[in-house]
Design a protein around this motif. Structure first.
Motif, PDB file in Angstrom:
ATOM      1  N   HIS A 297       2.103   0.611  -3.517  1.00 31.19           N
ATOM      2  CA  HIS A 297       0.802  -0.009  -3.757  1.00 31.19           C
ATOM      3  C   HIS A 297      -0.159   0.336  -2.624  1.00 31.19           C
ATOM      4  O   HIS A 297       0.229   0.365  -1.452  1.00 31.19           O
ATOM      5  CB  HIS A 297       0.968  -1.533  -3.848  1.00 31.19           C
ATOM      6  CG  HIS A 297      -0.328  -2.279  -3.907  1.00 31.19           C
ATOM      7  ND1 HIS A 297      -1.166  -2.224  -5.014  1.00 31.19           N
ATOM      8  CD2 HIS A 297      -0.954  -3.076  -2.998  1.00 31.19           C
ATOM      9  CE1 HIS A 297      -2.234  -2.974  -4.782  1.00 31.19           C
ATOM     10  NE2 HIS A 297      -2.131  -3.487  -3.569  1.00 31.19           N
ATOM     11  N   SER A 298      -1.408   0.624  -2.973  1.00 33.77           N
ATOM     12  CA  SER A 298      -2.530   0.752  -2.040  1.00 33.77           C
ATOM     13  C   SER A 298      -2.229   1.743  -0.911  1.00 33.77           C
ATOM     14  O   SER A 298      -2.012   2.921  -1.143  1.00 33.77           O
ATOM     15  CB  SER A 298      -2.910  -0.628  -1.515  1.00 33.77           C
ATOM     16  OG  SER A 298      -4.190  -0.594  -0.927  1.00 33.77           O
TER      17      SER A 298
ATOM     18  N   LYS B 208     -12.630  -3.153  -5.237  1.00 33.91           N
ATOM     19  CA  LYS B 208     -13.621  -3.184  -4.161  1.00 33.91           C
ATOM     20  C   LYS B 208     -13.016  -2.793  -2.815  1.00 33.91           C
ATOM     21  O   LYS B 208     -13.701  -2.840  -1.787  1.00 33.91           O
ATOM     22  CB  LYS B 208     -14.232  -4.591  -4.047  1.00 33.91           C
ATOM     23  CG  LYS B 208     -14.918  -5.094  -5.315  1.00 33.91           C
ATOM     24  CD  LYS B 208     -16.085  -4.223  -5.733  1.00 33.91           C
ATOM     25  CE  LYS B 208     -16.909  -4.865  -6.848  1.00 33.91           C
ATOM     26  NZ  LYS B 208     -16.129  -5.045  -8.104  1.00 33.91           N
ATOM     27  N   LEU B 209     -11.726  -2.442  -2.801  1.00 32.42           N
ATOM     28  CA  LEU B 209     -11.050  -2.091  -1.558  1.00 32.42           C
ATOM     29  C   LEU B 209     -10.745  -0.607  -1.460  1.00 32.42           C
ATOM     30  O   LEU B 209     -10.796  -0.033  -0.368  1.00 32.42           O
ATOM     31  CB  LEU B 209      -9.755  -2.903  -1.421  1.00 32.42           C
ATOM     32  CG  LEU B 209      -9.926  -4.410  -1.259  1.00 32.42           C
ATOM     33  CD1 LEU B 209      -8.567  -5.102  -1.204  1.00 32.42           C
ATOM     34  CD2 LEU B 209     -10.730  -4.733  -0.001  1.00 32.42           C
ATOM     35  N   VAL B 210     -10.383  -0.001  -2.573  1.00 29.69           N
ATOM     36  CA  VAL B 210     -10.148   1.442  -2.598  1.00 29.69           C
ATOM     37  C   VAL B 210     -10.966   2.050  -3.729  1.00 29.69           C
ATOM     38  O   VAL B 210     -11.409   1.338  -4.627  1.00 29.69           O
ATOM     39  CB  VAL B 210      -8.649   1.765  -2.774  1.00 29.69           C
ATOM     40  CG1 VAL B 210      -7.816   1.145  -1.668  1.00 29.69           C
ATOM     41  CG2 VAL B 210      -8.145   1.302  -4.137  1.00 29.69           C
ATOM     42  N   LYS B 211     -11.163   3.347  -3.677  1.00 32.13           N
ATOM     43  CA  LYS B 211     -12.023   4.009  -4.661  1.00 32.13           C
ATOM     44  C   LYS B 211     -11.248   4.380  -5.924  1.00 32.13           C
ATOM     45  O   LYS B 211     -10.331   5.211  -5.883  1.00 32.13           O
ATOM     46  CB  LYS B 211     -12.650   5.261  -4.041  1.00 32.13           C
ATOM     47  CG  LYS B 211     -13.716   4.961  -2.996  1.00 32.13           C
ATOM     48  CD  LYS B 211     -14.365   6.236  -2.505  1.00 32.13           C
ATOM     49  CE  LYS B 211     -15.483   5.940  -1.515  1.00 32.13           C
ATOM     50  NZ  LYS B 211     -16.121   7.184  -1.006  1.00 32.13           N
ATOM     51  N   HIS B 212     -11.647   3.766  -7.024  1.00 35.94           N
ATOM     52  CA  HIS B 212     -11.045   4.097  -8.313  1.00 35.94           C
ATOM     53  C   HIS B 212     -11.276   5.571  -8.641  1.00 35.94           C
ATOM     54  O   HIS B 212     -10.385   6.238  -9.189  1.00 35.94           O
ATOM     55  CB  HIS B 212     -11.645   3.212  -9.408  1.00 35.94           C
ATOM     56  CG  HIS B 212     -11.291   3.635 -10.798  1.00 35.94           C
ATOM     57  ND1 HIS B 212     -10.027   3.464 -11.337  1.00 35.94           N
ATOM     58  CD2 HIS B 212     -12.042   4.258 -11.762  1.00 35.94           C
ATOM     59  CE1 HIS B 212     -10.007   3.940 -12.571  1.00 35.94           C
ATOM     60  NE2 HIS B 212     -11.210   4.425 -12.862  1.00 35.94           N
ATOM     61  N   GLU B 213     -12.442   6.081  -8.295  1.00 33.49           N
ATOM     62  CA  GLU B 213     -12.758   7.475  -8.605  1.00 33.49           C
ATOM     63  C   GLU B 213     -11.763   8.426  -7.944  1.00 33.49           C
ATOM     64  O   GLU B 213     -11.365   9.442  -8.535  1.00 33.49           O
ATOM     65  CB  GLU B 213     -14.176   7.813  -8.149  1.00 33.49           C
ATOM     66  CG  GLU B 213     -15.272   7.041  -8.851  1.00 33.49           C
ATOM     67  CD  GLU B 213     -15.475   5.636  -8.296  1.00 33.49           C
ATOM     68  OE1 GLU B 213     -14.774   5.264  -7.309  1.00 33.49           O
ATOM     69  OE2 GLU B 213     -16.318   4.901  -8.847  1.00 33.49           O
ATOM     70  N   ALA B 214     -11.349   8.098  -6.720  1.00 34.20           N
ATOM     71  CA  ALA B 214     -10.387   8.953  -6.020  1.00 34.20           C
ATOM     72  C   ALA B 214      -9.021   8.890  -6.695  1.00 34.20           C
ATOM     73  O   ALA B 214      -8.316   9.901  -6.804  1.00 34.20           O
ATOM     74  CB  ALA B 214     -10.273   8.522  -4.559  1.00 34.20           C
ATOM     75  N   ALA B 215      -8.627   7.698  -7.162  1.00 32.16           N
ATOM     76  CA  ALA B 215      -7.341   7.552  -7.846  1.00 32.16           C
ATOM     77  C   ALA B 215      -7.345   8.311  -9.168  1.00 32.16           C
ATOM     78  O   ALA B 215      -6.378   9.017  -9.504  1.00 32.16           O
ATOM     79  CB  ALA B 215      -7.038   6.075  -8.074  1.00 32.16           C
TER      80      ALA B 215
ATOM     81  N   SER C  65       0.289   2.195  -7.583  1.00 32.42           N
ATOM     82  CA  SER C  65      -0.563   1.079  -7.993  1.00 32.42           C
ATOM     83  C   SER C  65      -1.767   0.997  -7.063  1.00 32.42           C
ATOM     84  O   SER C  65      -1.605   0.827  -5.843  1.00 32.42           O
ATOM     85  CB  SER C  65       0.244  -0.228  -7.946  1.00 32.42           C
ATOM     86  OG  SER C  65      -0.594  -1.352  -7.935  1.00 32.42           O
ATOM     87  N   ALA C  66      -2.973   1.130  -7.625  1.00 33.72           N
ATOM     88  CA  ALA C  66      -4.220   1.066  -6.844  1.00 33.72           C
ATOM     89  C   ALA C  66      -4.095   1.847  -5.539  1.00 33.72           C
ATOM     90  O   ALA C  66      -4.331   1.307  -4.458  1.00 33.72           O
ATOM     91  CB  ALA C  66      -4.591  -0.391  -6.564  1.00 33.72           C
ATOM     92  N   PRO C  67      -3.723   3.124  -5.597  1.00 37.84           N
ATOM     93  CA  PRO C  67      -3.466   3.871  -4.370  1.00 37.84           C
ATOM     94  C   PRO C  67      -4.725   4.066  -3.525  1.00 37.84           C
ATOM     95  O   PRO C  67      -5.811   4.302  -4.051  1.00 37.84           O
ATOM     96  CB  PRO C  67      -2.946   5.217  -4.884  1.00 37.84           C
ATOM     97  CG  PRO C  67      -3.540   5.352  -6.249  1.00 37.84           C
ATOM     98  CD  PRO C  67      -3.560   3.966  -6.804  1.00 37.84           C
ATOM     99  N   MET C  68      -4.553   3.966  -2.222  1.00 31.51           N
ATOM    100  CA  MET C  68      -5.654   4.117  -1.277  1.00 31.51           C
ATOM    101  C   MET C  68      -5.869   5.607  -1.010  1.00 31.51           C
ATOM    102  O   MET C  68      -5.585   6.120   0.065  1.00 31.51           O
ATOM    103  CB  MET C  68      -5.335   3.369   0.023  1.00 31.51           C
ATOM    104  CG  MET C  68      -6.510   3.266   0.993  1.00 31.51           C
ATOM    105  SD  MET C  68      -5.998   2.682   2.635  1.00 31.51           S
ATOM    106  CE  MET C  68      -5.440   4.228   3.377  1.00 31.51           C
ATOM    107  N   LEU C  69      -6.414   6.290  -1.989  1.00 28.31           N
ATOM    108  CA  LEU C  69      -6.691   7.722  -1.849  1.00 28.31           C
ATOM    109  C   LEU C  69      -8.137   7.961  -1.443  1.00 28.31           C
ATOM    110  O   LEU C  69      -8.549   9.090  -1.192  1.00 28.31           O
ATOM    111  CB  LEU C  69      -6.355   8.436  -3.158  1.00 28.31           C
ATOM    112  CG  LEU C  69      -4.898   8.229  -3.613  1.00 28.31           C
ATOM    113  CD1 LEU C  69      -4.644   8.927  -4.941  1.00 28.31           C
ATOM    114  CD2 LEU C  69      -3.927   8.707  -2.546  1.00 28.31           C
ATOM    115  N   GLY C  70      -8.879   6.891  -1.381  1.00 28.48           N
ATOM    116  CA  GLY C  70     -10.240   6.873  -0.873  1.00 28.48           C
ATOM    117  C   GLY C  70     -10.574   5.420  -0.593  1.00 28.48           C
ATOM    118  O   GLY C  70     -10.295   4.555  -1.423  1.00 28.48           O
TER     119      GLY C  70
END
Length: 330
Positions: A136-137, A273-280, A160-165
Motif C-alpha cells: 500500500h502507498s 489527496k495524498l498520492v497522484k492517481h494519474e501516476a498510478a 493499493s494506492a501506490p505512491m508513484l507520485g
C-alpha cells in the motif's frame, strides 16, 4: 499443533467474524534481522488450506503498521493463502531513524529496497508458491522500485494506492526535487517537512477525510496506536521528501517500468489527496502486464480500509486477478 489440529483450527476460524482489533489466533508475531542487524517486526499466518493456495507478502505505507490491515490479511489467509506482513525499518514497531520518536526519516529509499530484497530471498525459500507481493502507498513505491531494479521476481504484484507520485504543487518533478534538496541543506534533513498538529502525537483534525469514509475502520487505527504507542508516527522528514522525489525520478525514467515482466494490479482512486492517481494509472499502462481498478469519490486513500462496498470491490478484484494470473497449482 499437529497437522490435523491445525486444519481443525483453520476450519473453526473461517466461520468466525474477523476482529480488526485483535491479532488473529492463527497469526504469530516475531522479528527478523536485516543484513546490517537492524531488527524489524513481522507477522505470519499459516496457509488457510492444504495444499496452500500460495504465499502473499504484504508491506504497508508511510507511517503505517500491519495492524491496520489485519482484516484484509486474515481474509486472504482464509482464502487459502499463506500470509506475511512486515514493517519497514524506521516505522511502526521497528525503531526510528530520525532524531525523535514521531518523525519518519530514512537516509535513502535504497535502504528499504535492500531490506525488501533480503527479506524476499529468505521468505521465498521457506514458503509455497506462487509468490505474490502486495503493498500500500509508500510500500507500493518501494515494491515498484524493487521490480524496476530487478531485485525481486514475484509471480504477481498488487499495489493499493501506490505512491508513484506525491500529491502537492503542480510543478515539474525535477523542480520539486530541487526545492527539497535545498530544504535538506538549510536545516537538519531529519526535521519534519510539514506540520502535524498543535500537540505532538495528536492526530490532525481532518486526517480522517484523507484516508477513509469508514468511521469504524478509522477508529481501529487510533485504537491500535493507543494499545501499542510505539506504532505512532507523524510527518515525514525533509530527508524523506527529498529521497522520495529522487526515487520517483528513477521510476519515471524511460523504459524503467516497461522492462518489468510481471503481472501488476494497480488499485487507485481519483479522489486520492495524498498520492497522484494519474501516476498510478500511468504506471498500470507502463507495466507491460499492468491492470487498473479505478475508484472515484466513493474512495479515499486507504481503499482496503474503506466502507464495505468499496472494500469488497477491491478485494474481489484482487482475488479475480490472482486466480487469473497465478492459478492454483493442481
Amino acid at each position: 499443533m499437529t497437522t490435523g489440529e491445525t486444519e481443525v483450527a483453520i476450519a473453526e476460524t473461517i466461520e468466525k467474524p474477523i476482529d480488526r482489533r485483535a491479532i488473529p489466533p492463527l497469526a504469530s508475531e516475531s522479528r527478523w534481522q536485516a543484513e546490517d542487524g537492524h531488527e524489524l517486526r513481522r507477522i505470519d499466518w499459516p496457509a488457510g488450506s492444504e495444499p496452500a493456495r500460495g504465499s502473499i507478502l504484504f508491506l504497508p505505507g508511510r507511517g503505517d503498521f500491519y495492524e491496520k490491515y489485519l482484516e484484509s490479511l486474515e481474509e486472504l489467509h482464509r482464502a487459502g493463502w499463506r500470509v506475511t506482513a512486515a514493517d519497514w525499518r524506521g516505522q511502526a514497531g521497528s525503531g526510528r531513524l530520525g532524531d525523535d520518536a514521531l518523525t519518519g526519516h530514512v537516509d535513502d529509499f535504497d535502504d528499504w529496497v535492500a531490506d525488501l530484497k533480503h527479506f524476499w530471498d529468505g521468505w521465498v525459500a521457506e514458503t509455497p508458491g506462487p509468490h505474490v507481493l502486495a503493498a500500500h502507498s509508500m510500500g507500493g513505491h518501494i515494491v515498484a522500485r524493487a521490480l524496476v531494479d530487478g531485485v525481486v521476481k514475484p509471480d504477481a504484484v498488487v499495489l493499493s494506492a501506490p505512491m508513484l507520485g506525491m500529491a502537492g504543487p503542480p510543478l515539474p518533478l525535477a523542480m520539486l526535487h530541487s526545492v527539497a534538496k535545498v530544504m535538506t541543506k538549510i536545516g537538519s534533513p531529519t526535521r519534519p517537512a510539514w506540520k502535524w498538529s498543535e500537540k505532538p502525537g495528536e492526530m490532525p483534525a481532518r486526517r480522517r477525510d484523507l484516508l477513509t469514509h469508514d468511521d469504524d475502520r478509522y477508529e481501529d487505527e487510533l485504537w491500535w496506536r493507543e494499545k501499542r504507542p510505539e506504532l505512532a508516527m507523524g510527518p515525514g522528514s525533509w530527508g524523506w521528501v527529498e529521497r522520495a522525489y529522487a526515487s520517483t525520478r528513477e521510476l519515471e525514467a524511460p523504459g524503467a517500468m516497461e522492462a518489468v515482466d510481471v503481472p501488476v494490479l494497480v488499485i487507485s482512486t481519483e479522489n486520492d489527496k495524498l498520492v497522484k492517481h494519474e501516476a498510478a494509472a500511468r504506471a498500470a499502462d507502463r507495466f507491460p502486464k499492468g491492470e487498473l481498478i479505478s475508484f472515484g469519490p466513493e474512495a479515499h486513500h486507504e481503499i482496503l480500509r474503506e466502507v464495505d462496498g468499496v472494500r469488497r470491490r477491491a478485494m474481489d478484484g484482487i482475488f479475480e486477478f490472482l486466480d487469473r494470473v497465478v492459478p492454483a497449482r493442481q
